[in-house]
Design an enzyme around this catalytic site. Structure first.
Site, PDB file in Angstrom:
ATOM      1  N   CYS A  55      -4.020  52.941   0.010  1.00 34.23           N
ATOM      2  CA  CYS A  55      -4.008  53.024  -1.449  1.00 34.23           C
ATOM      3  C   CYS A  55      -4.667  51.835  -2.131  1.00 34.23           C
ATOM      4  O   CYS A  55      -5.196  51.951  -3.216  1.00 34.23           O
ATOM      5  CB  CYS A  55      -2.572  53.164  -1.955  1.00 34.23           C
ATOM      6  SG  CYS A  55      -1.565  51.682  -1.715  1.00 34.23           S
ATOM      7  N   CYS A  85      -3.987  44.706   1.771  1.00 35.18           N
ATOM      8  CA  CYS A  85      -4.912  45.251   0.762  1.00 35.18           C
ATOM      9  C   CYS A  85      -4.852  44.449  -0.529  1.00 35.18           C
ATOM     10  O   CYS A  85      -5.762  44.544  -1.354  1.00 35.18           O
ATOM     11  CB  CYS A  85      -4.607  46.719   0.490  1.00 35.18           C
ATOM     12  SG  CYS A  85      -3.084  47.000  -0.421  1.00 35.18           S
ATOM     13  N   CYS A 125       0.490  62.161  12.105  1.00 35.29           N
ATOM     14  CA  CYS A 125      -0.943  61.885  11.969  1.00 35.29           C
ATOM     15  C   CYS A 125      -1.233  60.444  12.363  1.00 35.29           C
ATOM     16  O   CYS A 125      -2.353  60.101  12.710  1.00 35.29           O
ATOM     17  CB  CYS A 125      -1.425  62.169  10.554  1.00 35.29           C
ATOM     18  SG  CYS A 125      -1.102  60.845   9.375  1.00 35.29           S
ATOM     19  N   ASP A 379      11.332  44.283 -14.138  1.00 34.25           N
ATOM     20  CA  ASP A 379      12.760  44.393 -13.798  1.00 34.25           C
ATOM     21  C   ASP A 379      13.500  43.080 -14.005  1.00 34.25           C
ATOM     22  O   ASP A 379      14.727  43.065 -14.095  1.00 34.25           O
ATOM     23  CB  ASP A 379      12.917  44.805 -12.330  1.00 34.25           C
ATOM     24  CG  ASP A 379      12.603  46.271 -12.131  1.00 34.25           C
ATOM     25  OD1 ASP A 379      12.757  47.033 -13.100  1.00 34.25           O
ATOM     26  OD2 ASP A 379      12.207  46.646 -11.017  1.00 34.25           O
ATOM     27  N   LEU A 425       3.421  28.084 -16.641  1.00 35.58           N
ATOM     28  CA  LEU A 425       4.875  28.251 -16.549  1.00 35.58           C
ATOM     29  C   LEU A 425       5.354  27.488 -15.321  1.00 35.58           C
ATOM     30  O   LEU A 425       4.892  27.744 -14.205  1.00 35.58           O
ATOM     31  CB  LEU A 425       5.235  29.742 -16.420  1.00 35.58           C
ATOM     32  CG  LEU A 425       6.703  30.053 -16.201  1.00 35.58           C
ATOM     33  CD1 LEU A 425       7.525  29.748 -17.454  1.00 35.58           C
ATOM     34  CD2 LEU A 425       6.918  31.512 -15.790  1.00 35.58           C
ATOM     35  N   GLU A 825      -8.986  71.353   3.496  1.00 30.84           N
ATOM     36  CA  GLU A 825      -9.506  72.668   3.891  1.00 30.84           C
ATOM     37  C   GLU A 825     -10.846  72.933   3.225  1.00 30.84           C
ATOM     38  O   GLU A 825     -11.741  73.521   3.808  1.00 30.84           O
ATOM     39  CB  GLU A 825      -8.492  73.737   3.489  1.00 30.84           C
ATOM     40  CG  GLU A 825      -7.940  74.473   4.693  1.00 30.84           C
ATOM     41  CD  GLU A 825      -7.032  75.608   4.299  1.00 30.84           C
ATOM     42  OE1 GLU A 825      -5.856  75.315   4.006  1.00 30.84           O
ATOM     43  OE2 GLU A 825      -7.484  76.762   4.260  1.00 30.84           O
ATOM     44  N   ALA A1101      -2.638  77.445   7.569  1.00 29.06           N
ATOM     45  CA  ALA A1101      -1.687  78.555   7.539  1.00 29.06           C
ATOM     46  C   ALA A1101      -0.737  78.567   8.733  1.00 29.06           C
ATOM     47  O   ALA A1101      -0.252  79.624   9.129  1.00 29.06           O
ATOM     48  CB  ALA A1101      -2.427  79.887   7.439  1.00 29.06           C
ATOM     49  N   GLU A1287       4.267  75.355   7.967  1.00 28.41           N
ATOM     50  CA  GLU A1287       4.536  75.509   6.536  1.00 28.41           C
ATOM     51  C   GLU A1287       5.936  75.994   6.162  1.00 28.41           C
ATOM     52  O   GLU A1287       6.515  75.518   5.180  1.00 28.41           O
ATOM     53  CB  GLU A1287       3.512  76.488   5.951  1.00 28.41           C
ATOM     54  CG  GLU A1287       2.102  75.950   5.982  1.00 28.41           C
ATOM     55  CD  GLU A1287       1.098  77.017   5.633  1.00 28.41           C
ATOM     56  OE1 GLU A1287       0.976  77.988   6.405  1.00 28.41           O
ATOM     57  OE2 GLU A1287       0.450  76.907   4.585  1.00 28.41           O
TER      58      GLU A1287
HETATM   59  C1  FAD Z   1       3.571  48.154  -5.285  1.00 33.73           C
HETATM   60  C2  FAD Z   1       4.126  47.332  -6.401  1.00 33.73           C
HETATM   61  C3  FAD Z   1       5.444  47.494  -6.750  1.00 33.73           C
HETATM   62  C4  FAD Z   1       5.965  46.749  -7.808  1.00 33.73           C
HETATM   63  N1  FAD Z   1       7.264  46.944  -8.139  1.00 33.73           N
HETATM   64  C5  FAD Z   1       7.790  46.252  -9.160  1.00 33.73           C
HETATM   65  C6  FAD Z   1       9.146  46.445  -9.523  1.00 33.73           C
HETATM   66  O1  FAD Z   1       9.869  47.216  -8.909  1.00 33.73           O
HETATM   67  N2  FAD Z   1       9.610  45.740 -10.574  1.00 33.73           N
HETATM   68  C7  FAD Z   1       8.828  44.862 -11.267  1.00 33.73           C
HETATM   69  O2  FAD Z   1       9.303  44.253 -12.203  1.00 33.73           O
HETATM   70  N3  FAD Z   1       7.548  44.643 -10.922  1.00 33.73           N
HETATM   71  C8  FAD Z   1       7.011  45.320  -9.897  1.00 33.73           C
HETATM   72  N4  FAD Z   1       5.694  45.127  -9.562  1.00 33.73           N
HETATM   73  C9  FAD Z   1       4.880  44.198 -10.343  1.00 33.73           C
HETATM   74  C10 FAD Z   1       4.612  42.836  -9.670  1.00 33.73           C
HETATM   75  O3  FAD Z   1       4.891  42.846  -8.335  1.00 33.73           O
HETATM   76  C11 FAD Z   1       5.418  41.777 -10.264  1.00 33.73           C
HETATM   77  O4  FAD Z   1       5.123  41.650 -11.618  1.00 33.73           O
HETATM   78  C12 FAD Z   1       5.235  40.423  -9.563  1.00 33.73           C
HETATM   79  O5  FAD Z   1       6.349  39.649  -9.814  1.00 33.73           O
HETATM   80  C13 FAD Z   1       3.979  39.688  -9.965  1.00 33.73           C
HETATM   81  O6  FAD Z   1       3.914  38.467  -9.254  1.00 33.73           O
HETATM   82  P1  FAD Z   1       2.603  37.950  -8.537  1.00 33.73           P
HETATM   83  O7  FAD Z   1       2.904  36.617  -8.031  1.00 33.73           O
HETATM   84  O8  FAD Z   1       2.120  38.872  -7.531  1.00 33.73           O
HETATM   85  O9  FAD Z   1       1.606  37.928  -9.772  1.00 33.73           O
HETATM   86  P2  FAD Z   1       0.069  37.652  -9.768  1.00 33.73           P
HETATM   87  O10 FAD Z   1      -0.677  38.923  -9.616  1.00 33.73           O
HETATM   88  O11 FAD Z   1      -0.232  36.598  -8.787  1.00 33.73           O
HETATM   89  O12 FAD Z   1      -0.081  37.092 -11.246  1.00 33.73           O
HETATM   90  C14 FAD Z   1       0.275  37.878 -12.326  1.00 33.73           C
HETATM   91  C15 FAD Z   1      -0.052  37.189 -13.661  1.00 33.73           C
HETATM   92  O13 FAD Z   1       0.819  36.114 -13.910  1.00 33.73           O
HETATM   93  C16 FAD Z   1       0.110  34.961 -14.308  1.00 33.73           C
HETATM   94  N5  FAD Z   1       0.849  33.782 -13.800  1.00 33.73           N
HETATM   95  C17 FAD Z   1       1.408  33.682 -12.591  1.00 33.73           C
HETATM   96  N6  FAD Z   1       2.043  32.491 -12.475  1.00 33.73           N
HETATM   97  C18 FAD Z   1       1.865  31.850 -13.638  1.00 33.73           C
HETATM   98  C19 FAD Z   1       2.273  30.581 -14.132  1.00 33.73           C
HETATM   99  N7  FAD Z   1       2.989  29.738 -13.381  1.00 33.73           N
HETATM  100  N8  FAD Z   1       1.920  30.227 -15.377  1.00 33.73           N
HETATM  101  C20 FAD Z   1       1.174  31.053 -16.154  1.00 33.73           C
HETATM  102  N9  FAD Z   1       0.757  32.272 -15.733  1.00 33.73           N
HETATM  103  C21 FAD Z   1       1.105  32.662 -14.496  1.00 33.73           C
HETATM  104  C22 FAD Z   1      -1.234  35.134 -13.650  1.00 33.73           C
HETATM  105  O14 FAD Z   1      -2.230  34.405 -14.347  1.00 33.73           O
HETATM  106  C23 FAD Z   1      -1.452  36.623 -13.754  1.00 33.73           C
HETATM  107  O15 FAD Z   1      -1.999  36.965 -14.982  1.00 33.73           O
HETATM  108  C24 FAD Z   1       5.146  45.832  -8.509  1.00 33.73           C
HETATM  109  C25 FAD Z   1       3.818  45.666  -8.123  1.00 33.73           C
HETATM  110  C26 FAD Z   1       3.308  46.391  -7.083  1.00 33.73           C
HETATM  111  C27 FAD Z   1       1.880  46.197  -6.691  1.00 33.73           C
HETATM  112  S1  FES Z   2       1.638  59.663   7.230  1.00 32.34           S
HETATM  113 FE1  FES Z   2       3.124  59.047   8.641  1.00 32.34          FE
HETATM  114  S2  FES Z   2       2.552  60.061  10.430  1.00 32.34           S
HETATM  115 FE2  FES Z   2       1.166  60.827   8.930  1.00 32.34          FE
HETATM  116  S1  FES Z   3      -3.180  50.227   1.463  1.00 31.33           S
HETATM  117 FE1  FES Z   3      -1.421  51.017   0.529  1.00 31.33          FE
HETATM  118  S2  FES Z   3      -0.205  49.263   0.400  1.00 31.33           S
HETATM  119 FE2  FES Z   3      -2.058  48.485   1.090  1.00 31.33          FE
END
Ligand code: FAD
Ligand code: FES
Ligand code: FES
Length: 1359
Positions: A55, A85, A125, A379, A425, A825, A1101, A1287
């Site tokens: 993804c 990824c 798969c 959250d 921050l 398919e 099928a 199926e």
């Molecule tokens: C698959 C997936 C699932 C997720 N599920 C949830 C979930 O369940 N609940 C939820 O709330 N979020 C979720 N998120 C969102 C995300 O994971 C969160 O917001 C996460 O906490 C971001 O942190 P990071 O370090 O990866 O941010 P980054 O991508 O590294 O940074 C995000 C932003 O914050 C800024 N930043 C970071 N640190 C600072 C700092 N110290 N000062 C100023 N700016 C700063 C960066 O400049 C950037 O703009 C999900 C994301 C993904 C991809």
């Molecule tokens: S996606 Fe898990 S075995 Fe195909």
């Molecule tokens: S390719 Fe799906 S989580 Fe990275």
């Protein structure tokens, strides 16, 4: 003084060399590009293709690797799983990366996780498998004896679309202790003869429950795990942290090592992104193609990485990861150093983190990233706000840090904080809670685990000491506005009020005013979201009241009924399961594997990452990459295509469109002529207009993004079935089926009911997206294509037409697919056609693999259906007449819509006798991507419709649902509405057995008792039977095979079917093994190729084992016939010697096999609507009982138990068949409960990635999942008396839907809502909550009447 305290000329710094380790090997990259992800680096540069791209947005876990590094603060090595990824390759400087290839291999030794997963049939798969292996591996590196809960938690970030999760959990739960060695003891396979890699014990099955204990596996030797690279350890321990800078094509990346350096960098580059986990920024880059010129990572800045505690509370550094926070806060809570009331906010945070993403994200995502992203559905922010936390910011030019209260003004507008430009921050301070305070946090999402919130909330109340009078109330809600929002009036009004029911009533009114949502609010579901906000407060109200009662501050006690609002009753945490099947035929030779539960022939290759999928193939020399240019308008004329910018992009090679097609640009798909490249007009978003070809994937994508297309929109825009009905927009195909005289019979019925029902679509979500490589040859216009396709012959035909060559110049090769489910398919053509044209034009190999987003927008999914039914029945419950009008949404082209409609019409009886039937069907022509084949092909929709009116009839007659189903179920020799006489009708046996095995009758009583005790959690149960017609009533129903026996005795087998995880190759090997009388280890099958077996049928099928199995048998029998005289002459000759003798005797050792379904034609008179002849080759049967528990206040639900009895005839491979049943069931469960493709009213696909489209995850697997194969069921119309299985079981998941409906019925009764209520599929948390109908939902049903909203349409629509 630290290095950075003297000012650094950051700009002048040169780019560093990237150094890290992969699987123990040192990698030195002199010019790393910070834009490249770790996954791309591993796959493309290092050719480690075990980690998969599913993804690119952290939503599937297929790319999971383990990262190990030296923790400079705690001075220890840490290991954690991460999504390769999302990780930038430069971020792993100084780390050791472990991929699936690094932990075990079929050539050396398998890791225990790899071995057990394969032996427990945990891969189909196999595309998801390496990611799952690595998640579990990372867990084991941290905890060698994990609990079942640890395992479920570590898998929250992984998805599997094939297995239904049960076998994976069974395999991995063997690590929970006690069974670290082979549990078989003396019976261990190592003490017995092993056949085909499976233990004798394992393959000899019986009718006992088969569980973990019957599988033999080796001991888990923790001591043999690979070491952290010693050189790296020495370097990491001794060396000071080094400032890093990497300069790429477009992006410069810095890693300062001090706070001063960090703030200095942020002042020099105020627009720089501070990247910790890259889980926000990475998604922006991968999915939306954005890039950020400067990136600064604060991960080496100690002040930002530490959590400290003082008298007032806890201070969390902004770079602390979510996992670190959970671990450290939990240890504070558990330490006993703080009274319980003090740590309520910490507990709320820890509890919430369980529902925050999956481990791979939690391990890297930082709290600072979460706060600063300022997502309205964060959250964490509501909890921080409700707890009046203080954020500390630092600015380079300011002497003192700035401290800011996290209140409403902290998030002034959408995705914006109050931070000033250049501010960093530093940390956030969470004050401890005082006595007389209560705090809780809530979250509701579409899927229970790893999903963003629909609405979340945190609430804290402070009472005047020793009273129940409110001193202060602080709350924050997510998902209710463009920012996390505080209901300020409510908070104000509550001050001074007593905590009683009068307050509750008032708060519900105030909240509604404080948190208003317009009908068109982004995110949709406005009434549900408003109800959720109210329900959360209600839960909080009761929770606090209970606390007050317990502290003696409030007198009257809470009824047990109400306690259920905040105390979940479901206590089954560890999934349990049993499986039973019939012993392989008595007296069957030991080497004859038919009927035995042997593992998938690629099982070990899946778990080691050695299985090769299209995009895993090494690149051909000078290979090019193609990126599609598709329509961004749903219905428009193409005015102009401007590629002037694209041609100037780096790596650009060419642009291809209809002018480059050497053959014909219009190809026939299911009889409908479709343009490969749109010429003048587009009819859906995602329609191919052209494609950019470039030297790399990144360059192709970037150039394609610059192609500008001018459109002129066309009216009307038709998205939904209702739109199409309004505009009479149908394909020129309508179907009518007539049986008896429904109109006349209806008039004589005792009762008639009429109604409507809607079933939503479904996205295939195969883990491997559509992919193809075309390799043009230098001679005679030949071309070779490697493609993830279920129909190689169709691909061959189409490519030939497109390129204007004969089919004999085109060779298609399909090794395996990472899932298909019908989605490959026809829809592989979206990729294969442009790739073939580009390869032809450039004379070079061209590759394309769709991104997940493209795949979900372009390829279309299952047909949504709308039905109007009128059913007549007698007062004893006997069905008499049915008039049914079906409308399916076919999208912009016909594709398989006609066959899907036919199948839905033919399945509209499920397994009930209906003497008079009139069914009419139409296919709506709309401006969405064409809907196409999908597992079940119209049957799931038909079953949902039938069972809806059956349920309704039962309720109207005051009969139990089971009584009515039982009464009307077909009997042997009955005739269906398509005039086919039933022989070997097994539905009743399945039905009776499943009711008995599941103890449904007793459980119904227990459920009634439970529901009496519980106001806000309700349970429901339902049993659904199934009759599923197998086979197409068409002449082209045939299979083919080719068998070569080489003169060393080894056998090469090729057949017409493709392997997409369903175990077809394994079953074909079993068939060939039996026919030739040799062990499976002597037979090899490599791929499906049009050069080996021509003119094949699409693998679809559920019919491929039947067709190709017979063909394989035919080929093998031919060879055995030729060998017969020799065998007679030399009865004792070993196989190898026999073959050599045959070779020397000049006996042909190669044979083709062919099979056509006998006597299976039907005629359907379009005029009269009468069907004659044999339409189904035979029927597969089954029945399922499911029990659920619903949280009536949120709409959340859990499947407590599912029992299935399935008729697979004499199973060729019970393990594979059970895998198909479990996997199909869970996929169907997704269809009927949580998967909901959504469009905007303007036709944009909203659900274009795993972040917004939820398929079931590990936590959704039924807590008890029992599968039984029906015994003694024969079938003389398929190979070795087996039956098709792929199926049918999917439809049985409708039992969950009807169990939910049953539970909702109990809830409605409590609210005085008696009688029939309509519930459309899917039963999402939204529709469950709203159907429960209580005072909270009532309050929010106002939008429809709001005058000012009359002109608004809702944000999302269902096609
Ligand atoms: C698959 C997936 C699932 C997720 N599920 C949830 C979930 O369940 N609940 C939820 O709330 N979020 C979720 N998120 C969102 C995300 O994971 C969160 O917001 C996460 O906490 C971001 O942190 P990071 O370090 O990866 O941010 P980054 O991508 O590294 O940074 C995000 C932003 O914050 C800024 N930043 C970071 N640190 C600072 C700092 N110290 N000062 C100023 N700016 C700063 C960066 O400049 C950037 O703009 C999900 C994301 C993904 C991809
Ligand atoms: S996606 Fe898990 S075995 Fe195909
Ligand atoms: S390719 Fe799906 S989580 Fe990275």
């Amino acid at each position: 003084m630290g290095k950075e305290e003297v000012s650094i000329d950051w700009e002048a710094m040169s780019s560093d060399v990237l150094v890290f380790y992969v699987n123990g090997k040192k990698i030195i990259e002199k010019s790393p590009d910070p834009e490249i992800t770790l996954l791309t680096y591993l796959r493309v540069k290092l050719r480690l293709t075990g980690s998969k791209l599913g993804c690119g947005e952290g939503g599937c876990g297929a790319c999971t690797v383990m990262i190990s590094k030296w923790d400079h603060i705690n001075r220890k090595i840490i290991h954690f799983s991460a999504n390769a990824c999302l990780a930038q390759v430069v971020s792993v400087h100084g780390c050791a990366v472990t991929t699936v290839e690094g932990i075990g291999s079929t050539k050396t030794k398998l890791h225990a996780v790899q071995e057990r997963l394969a032996k427990f049939h945990g891969s189909q798969c196999g595309f998801c498998t390496p990611g799952i292996v690595m998640s579990m591996y990372a867990l084991l590196r941290n905890k060698s004896v994990p609990s079942a809960e640890d395992i479920e938690e570590c898998l929250q970030g992984n998805l599997c679309r094939c297995t239904g999760y049960r076998p994976i959990l069974s395999a991995l739960n063997t690590f929970t202790g006690g069974t670290s060695g082979c549990p078989m003891g003396i019976e261990c396979c190592k003490n017995k003869q092993v056949a085909n890699g499976t233990s004798d014990k394992n393959s000899l099955s019986n009718d006992d429950p088969h569980s973990a204990e019957s599988v033999c596996f080796s001991k888990y030797e923790r001591t043999q795990e690979i070491m952290f690279p010693p050189d790296l350890l020495i370097e990491s321990k001794s060396e000071e942290l080094k400032i890093l800078k990497f300069v790429g094509e477009r992006v410069t990346w810095f890693r300062p090592t001090s706070l001063q350096g960090l703030v200095e960098l942020k002042s020099i580059y105020p627009d720089a992104q501070l990247v910790n986990g890259n889980t926000e920024i990475g998604v922006e880059a991968n999915v939306r193609g954005r890039y950020f010129k400067y990136i600064v990572t604060p991960l080496d800045v100690k002040e930002l990485k530490t959590i400290s505690v003082d008298k007032k509370g806890v201070n969390i550094g902004s770079s602390c990861t979510i996992s670190q926070i959970k671990e450290e806060l939990q240890s504070f809570i558990d330490s006993g150093n703080f009274p319980k009331y003090q740590t309520q906010c910490l507990e709320s945070l820890v509890e919430m983190i369980y529902w925050f993403a999956g481990d791979q994200i939690r391990n890297v995502a930082a709290i600072g990233g979460n706060i600063m992203t300022a997502s309205p559905i964060s959250d964490l922010n509501p909890i921080l706000m409700a707890n009046e936390s203080i954020a500390t910011f630092r600015l380079h030019s300011r002497a003192k840090d700035r401290q800011v209260l996290m209140d409403q003004s902290f998030f002034p507008i959408y995705r914006t904080t109050c931070a000033e430009k250049g501010e960093v921050l530093i940390s956030v301070h969470l004050p401890f809670n005082a006595k007389d305070q209560y705090m809780k946090a809530y979250k509701q999402s579409k899927r229970r685990e790893d999903d963003i919130a629909i609405v979340n909330a945190a609430m804290r109340v402070v009472f005047h000491p020793g009273t129940c009078k409110v001193l202060k109330f602080v709350a924050a809600f997510g998902g209710m506005a463009a920012t996390s929002v505080m209901p300020e009036n409510t908070m104000q009004n509550m001050i001074g009020r007593d905590w009683n029911e009068a307050l509750l009533d008032d708060v519900l009114i105030w909240l509604r005013k404080d948190l208003p949502l317009r009908l068109d609010a982004p995110g949709g579901m406005v009434e549900y979201r408003e109800s959720l906000a109210a329900s959360f407060f209600f839960k909080f109200f009761l929770y606090v009241k209970d606390c007050l009662i317990k502290s003696g501050l409030v007198e009257n006690s809470l009824s047990t009924q109400n306690v259920t609002a905040f105390a979940p009753s479901n206590t089954i945490h560890v999934p349990m399961s049993t499986r039973t099947w019939q012993d392989a035929t008595h007296g069957q030779p030991h080497d004859d594997m038919v009927g035995r539960p042997i593992q998938h022939v690629s099982g070990y290759k899946h778990t080691t990452g050695e299985a090769v999928y299209v995009d895993d193939m090494p690149t051909f020399s000078d290979e090019l990459y193609l990126w599609l240019v598709t329509s961004s308008r749903p219905h428009a004329y193409i005015k102009k295509v401007d590629i002037s910018k694209a041609v100037t992009c780096k790596g650009f090679v060419t642009y291809v469109d209809h002018r480059d097609v050497p053959g014909t640009n219009e190809i026939s798909i299911c009889g409908d002529l479709c343009e490969v490249f749109a010429t003048r007009k587009v009819t859906c978003i995602g329609q191919t207009i052209g494609a950019v070809v470039a030297d790399t994937q990144a360059h192709a994508q970037r150039a394609a993004q610059t192609v500008k297309i001018d459109y002129e929109d066309i009216s009307p825009l038709i998205i939904t079935i209702e739109d199409a009905m309004h505009h009479q927009s149908y394909f020129d195909i309508s179907k009518k089926l007539v049986h008896g005289d429904a109109i006349t019979a209806m008039a004589t019925c005792d009762h008639v009911i009429e109604g409507e029902v809607r079933i939503g679509g479904q996205e295939h979500f195969y883990l491997e997206t559509q992919a193809c490589i075309a390799v043009p040859k230098t001679e005679d216009g030949e071309i070779e294509m490697f493609c993830s396709s279920q129909d190689p012959s169709m691909l061959q035909r189409t490519t030939a037409t497109l390129l204007g060559v004969e089919a004999n110049k085109v060779v298609i090769r399909v090794k395996r697919m990472g899932g298909g489910f019908g989605g490959k398919e026809t829809r592989f053509l979206v990729v294969s056609n442009p790739v073939a044209v580009a390869a032809h034009k450039c004379g070079k190999a061209v590759r394309c693999m769709l991104s997940r987003k493209e795949d979900m927008i372009i390829t279309g999914g299952r047909h949504p259906f709308f039905a109007k039914y009128k059913v007549g029945f007698m007062r004893d419950g006997k069905l008499a007449a049915l008039i049914l009008d079906l409308y399916s949404n076919g999208g912009n082209t016909l594709d398989h819509s006609e066959s899907v409609l036919i199948k839905a019409i033919l399945q509209s009886d499920n397994c009930y006798r209906m003497p008079n039937v009139l069914i009419r069907g139409k296919i709506c022509k709309t401006n969405i991507s064409t809907t196409n084949a999908f597992r079940g092909f119209g049957t799931p929709q038909a079953i949902m419709i039938v069972e809806t009116w059956m349920t309704r009839i039962a309720e109207s007659l005051n009969m139990t649902h089971e009584q009515l189903r039982d009464l009307n179920m077909y009997k042997e020799e009955d005739v269906t509405h398509f005039n086919q006489k039933l022989d070997s009708f097994q539905a009743r046996r399945c039905w009776e057995e499943v009711i008995e095995k599941s103890k449904m009758v007793q459980r119904k009583e227990q459920i009634a008792q439970f529901n009496q005790q519980s106001r806000w959690h309700k349970r429901g149960i339902a049993c659904i039977p199934l009759q599923y017609g197998i086979g197409y009533p068409y002449r082209w129903c045939h299979g083919g095979a080719l068998v070569h026996v080489y003169n060393d005795g080894s056998v090469y087998l090729s057949h017409g079917g493709t392997e997409m995880g369903q175990g077809l190759h394994t079953k074909m090997l079993q068939v060939a093994g039996r026919c030739l009388g040799i062990p499976l280890s002597r037979i090899h099958t490599r791929e499906t190729s049009t050069a080996s077996v021509p003119n094949t049928r699409s693998t679809a099928a559920s019919f491929s084992t039947d067709l190709n199995g017979m063909a394989v048998k035919d080929a093998c029998d031919t060879i055995m016939e030729r060998l017969h005289p020799l065998r007679k002459q030399y009865p004792d000759l070993e196989w190898n010697d026999l073959i050599m003798k045959a070779y020397n005797e000049r006996i042909c050792l190669s044979a083709t096999g062919y099979h056509k379904t006998p006597g299976m034609f039907s005629a359907w008179d379009a005029e009269t609507g009468i069907v004659e002849g044999r339409t189904a080759c035979y029927f597969s049967y089954g029945a399922a009982v499911s029990e659920v528990e619903v949280d009536c206040l949120t709409g959340d639900h859990v499947v407590l138990q599912t029992d299935i009895v399935m008729d697979v005839g004499r199973s060729i491979n019970p393990a594979i068949d059970i895998g198909q049943i479990e996997g199909a069931f869970v996929q169907g469960y997704g269809l009927f409960t949580m998967e909901e493709p959504l469009h905007t009213p303007g036709g944009q696909v909203i659900t274009s990635g795993p972040g917004v489209y939820k398929i079931p995850g590990f936590g959704d697997c039924p807590r008890k999942f029992n599968v039984h194969l029906l015994r003694n069921s024969d079938n003389d119309r398929a190979i070795y008396s087996s039956k098709a299985i792929g199926e049918p079981p999917l439809c049985l998941a409708s039992s969950v839907f009807f169990a939910i409906k049953d539970a909702i019925g109990f809830a409605r009764e409590e609210s005085g809502l008696l009688g029939w209520f309509q519930l459309d599929s899917p039963a999402t948390s939204e529709s469950i909550r709203m159907a429960c109908g209580d005072c909270f939902t009532k309050q929010h049903e106002h939008h429809i009447n709001l005058k000012e909203e009359k002109h608004l349409t809702s944000w999302s629509i269902r096609a």
